[in-house]
Design an enzyme around this catalytic site. Structure first.
Site, PDB file in Angstrom:
ATOM      1  N   ASP A   7      -9.052   4.189  29.034  1.00 43.75           N
ATOM      2  CA  ASP A   7      -8.719   4.668  30.378  1.00 43.75           C
ATOM      3  C   ASP A   7      -9.074   6.181  30.710  1.00 43.75           C
ATOM      4  OD1 ASP A   7      -7.539   2.118  30.992  1.00 43.75           O
ATOM      5  OD2 ASP A   7      -5.762   2.905  29.738  1.00 43.75           O
ATOM      6  N   ASP A  19      -3.618   0.327  34.958  1.00 42.59           N
ATOM      7  CA  ASP A  19      -4.093  -0.337  33.946  1.00 42.59           C
ATOM      8  C   ASP A  19      -3.179  -1.588  33.147  1.00 42.59           C
ATOM      9  OD1 ASP A  19      -5.727  -1.120  31.350  1.00 42.59           O
ATOM     10  OD2 ASP A  19      -4.060  -0.146  30.232  1.00 42.59           O
ATOM     11  N   ASP A  76      -3.065   4.036  29.763  1.00 47.25           N
ATOM     12  CA  ASP A  76      -2.469   4.494  28.498  1.00 47.25           C
ATOM     13  C   ASP A  76      -3.397   4.456  27.249  1.00 47.25           C
ATOM     14  OD1 ASP A  76      -2.733   1.555  27.953  1.00 47.25           O
ATOM     15  OD2 ASP A  76      -1.256   1.786  26.266  1.00 47.25           O
TER      16      ASP A  76
END
Length: 727
Positions: free
Chosen positions: A624, A414, A620
């Site tokens: 996600d 990410d 995080d």
């Protein structure tokens, strides 16, 4: 499906009724005012104290233990294994004390009346151990036999119960030479391994419930000229909703009236608020930051993006196939061979006219082949590896992850909050060179004075930059905000100046002149992934300020280390493509997927898996969570949300990305230790079986060699504690 405590397979557990009753039970948020909502119970749901509830366990003893322990899932399994281990050790140690008398005492000095009493005491203690620790293994071995297969449980049951039944025969025929302690030792060592494994992966997770709690519990509906507060679950498609600044958007819809900025970080991970206006889409559970809007509900209930994320998480977690245990693969071939060798040994020695030798030698074969070393080979390494990782700030959820990490071929990162810092900071500011009567410090002081009256996230970084340079903050009058556009106010400086700060559109609406120099610089900065705002007064834009989410310093080293490990690196981001591509360019990552919703991130991972890749996902944020659940290995950064950590297989405390390649290397070392342990156990069994079948090893020596083998496995596993990365 298995028993909640002893983990034996259950016929009932495969039924549809069991699956329905054990799916996550997530109660809706209570309605305002304490209004009672009656729900009709399905006949497939039963109270926890019903008779049918007992069928969730393999036996009534496990059901009672479940009531005593009072815990469910992995924590309950670890607690139950600890109870069994404690009781088994207590009984085995008492039995060992009596066996020491038989092993090292002079049997001729023991009276003929006392020896049977010792044997009977050993029989009673061992019977309790066999019933408490051994029956689950025996039952599992029987079920495997019915399927014409063998597992490690089969070897454990054969070794332990052969020693027990032989010793029982010796006891009741009043002979000498019992081996009750050997059978007890087998079960205690294996139960210790099971406890270590259960404890290593024991944790509770209510991530789906937490995710649903992110949504609003009620909404303001405009209906027939009235303003009504209704529960979110009562909203229907087409309802007109009012959302005030600071409120959560209740469902998915489109804006009919008003402009605002919406914090969509929980969906997209994008650190910047997204500007929204008429006909723009908004999503449930996102935060309306500034403006008043009227919206029309377009998707409600299970059709909202939030509900889709929950379904994706459930599907991804359910679709994970557990890796078949390497020990069971060996055992499936090993058990028939051992039984055949033991039978051949008995037959050969029996026809030689040595009936007692036939029994002892065949028993020695079974004991020497008992997989105590196999039983602790994997859980011992697992426990030590997880502990070693924890010392480095890496929390590994299950031992299965140690087996998956070395097989990874691709890793997705990410962007926001993972590869970057996750917050917008002022990176540069420029004054129009045609305005020589002002300098850059004065520009920053003007912008900071205005933003000191605002709560905008970008404004805070401007004020912080001004304070670091000890610039003055001037008094501001007539402060005004246009949500999603900009701010203005009259600043009391050398002269009263009405200062504007905001987007290009905001400046044009207020008829402020934008020079070609500033517009060109804006295009350059935006192409580099920066966010740009203008600052001006007296009818002109005097300068601009740019903001960026800086790449983490350790990200460069982490990406290089991942490549050295042979991983294909990609970026998944919900951010603007220019911003995501800029981060990819800095980190030399060519595979960048931008402007993705959580479901689309999970789809990209699934595409890679469909191509045969073993995939890891590093993230995080809440957005996600579906991707972390979909990936073969989900890795959550320590700075992330609780949901991301609970959905992931690994949590990195402190957010140091360099710990990811370290964890992969450590897992590779752990996997090698497991292979070494299994290899040693196999060689030990091959040599020991030959010696036992030839009559060289007695059952006592076989039991001793079994202990030595287990100690060798433990010693080799402990070497993992000293692991250090090559990087």
């Amino acid at each position: 499906m298995v028993c909640k405590h002893c983990r034996l397979p259950l016929p009932y557990a495969r039924s549809r009724e069991f699956q329905i009753r054990n799916r996550p039970n997530i109660p809706p948020d209570p309605p305002p005012g304490g209004m009672k909502i009656e729900t009709k119970k399905s006949p497939e749901f039963r109270d926890s104290n019903s008779e049918l509830e007992k069928d969730r366990f393999c036996c009534y003893g496990c059901y009672i233990a479940y009531q005593v322990v009072g815990e469910k899932g992995e924590e309950g399994e670890a607690s139950w294994n600890l109870i069994k281990l404690g009781l088994g050790v207590f009984l085995s140690m008492n039995a060992m004390m009596f066996n020491l008398v038989l092993y090292f005492g002079d049997l001729h000095e023991i009276s003929s009346d006392l020896l049977p009493i010792i044997h009977y005491l050993l029989f009673i203690l061992s019977t309790l151990v066999m019933g408490f620790l051994g029956l689950p293994f025996l039952y599992s071995a029987w079920r495997s036999l019915r399927r014409a297969s063998f597992t490690m449980d089969s070897l454990i049951a054969v070794g332990a119960f052969s020693a027990y039944f032989y010793s029982s025969y010796i006891t009741f025929t009043r002979q000498q030479g019992v081996y009750f302690d050997t059978g007890n030792m087998i079960l205690v060592l294996v139960t210790l391994g099971r406890f270590l494994e259960a404890k290593a992966k024991a944790s509770t997770s209510d991530s789906i419930r937490k995710f649903l709690q992110l949504g609003a519990s009620e909404a303001t509906v405009l209906k027939d000229g009235k303003i009504l507060k209704v529960p979110v679950q009562d909203i229907q498609v087409g309802d007109i909703l009012r959302v005030l600044p600071g409120e959560k958007i209740p469902v998915d819809g489109k804006i009919l009236e008003g402009e605002t900025s919406v914090d969509e970080s929980m969906l997209t991970g994008e650190s910047r608020p997204v500007q929204k206006g008429k006909d723009d889409k908004v999503f449930g559970a996102t935060l309306n930051r500034e403006g008043y809007i009227l919206m029309e509900a377009t998707h409600v209930g299970q059709d909202t993006v939030l509900s889709q994320i929950v379904r994706l998480m459930e599907q991804a977690q359910m679709s994970r196939a557990s890796i078949q245990n390497l020990v069971d693969k060996i055992s499936n071939l090993f058990v028939p061979v051992i039984l055949s060798i033991a039978l051949i040994t008995f037959v050969v020695w029996f026809f030689k006219g040595h009936t007692e030798a036939a029994l002892l030698n065949s028993l020695a074969v079974l004991l020497i082949s008992c997989p105590c070393a196999l039983g602790i080979a994997t859980p011992m390494v697992t426990c030590i590896g997880i502990g070693r990782a924890a010392r480095e700030g890496i929390l590994i959820r299950t031992g299965e992850v140690l087996e998956k990490l070395p097989r990874l071929q691709s890793i997705f990162f990410d962007k926001t909050g993972t590869l970057t810092q996750g917050k917008m900071t002022l990176s540069s500011w420029l004054i129009d060179p045609s305005h020589e009567d002002y300098d850059e410090n004065q520009l920053l002081a003007m912008a900071a004075s205005l933003e000191a009256c605002s709560e905008h996230s970008l404004g805070k970084s401007i004020v912080e930059a001004a304070r670091q340079r000890n610039l003055p903050l001037y008094k501001v009058l007539e402060f005004k905000v246009k949500p999603g556009m900009g701010i203005q106010g009259r600043i009391l400086w050398k002269e009263n100046l009405t200062v504007y700060l905001g987007s290009e559109r905001y400046f044009r609406e207020n008829n402020l002149i934008l020079s070609e120099i500033l517009l060109s610089e804006k295009e350059r900065l935006q192409s580099a992934g920066k966010t740009v705002v203008f600052c001006g007064w007296q009818g002109k834009a005097r300068g601009l300020l740019s903001f960026s989410d800086e790449v983490r310093e350790e990200a460069y080293q982490a990406i290089k280390a991942c490549r050295r490990l042979g991983l294909e690196v990609s970026i998944l981001s919900g951010d603007h493509p220019l911003v995501a591509y800029d981060v990819g360019k800095k980190l030399n990552i060519s595979r960048v997927y931008a402007h993705l919703l959580p479901s689309e991130k999970a789809q990209e991972i699934q595409k890679a898996q469909n191509q045969g890749y073993k995939v890891a996902m590093v993230g995080d944020g809440i957005n996600d969570a579906p991707s972390l659940a979909q990936a073969d290995v989900g890795i959550a950064m320590g700075s992330g949300t609780d949901l991301a950590k609970e959905t992931a297989d690994i949590s990195i405390l402190g957010g140091d990305l360099r710990k990811i390649p370290w964890a992969i290397q450590m897992a590779s070392a752990a996997y090698r230790k497991i292979q070494e342990n299994l290899f040693w156990a196999f060689i030990y069994n091959v040599l020991g079986i030959g010696l036992a079948a030839s009559g060289v090893l007695t059952p006592i020596l076989s039991a001793g060699m079994m202990v030595i083998s287990s100690l060798c496995v433990i010693g080799n596993s402990l070497r993992l504690q000293k692991f250090s990365s090559r990087e």
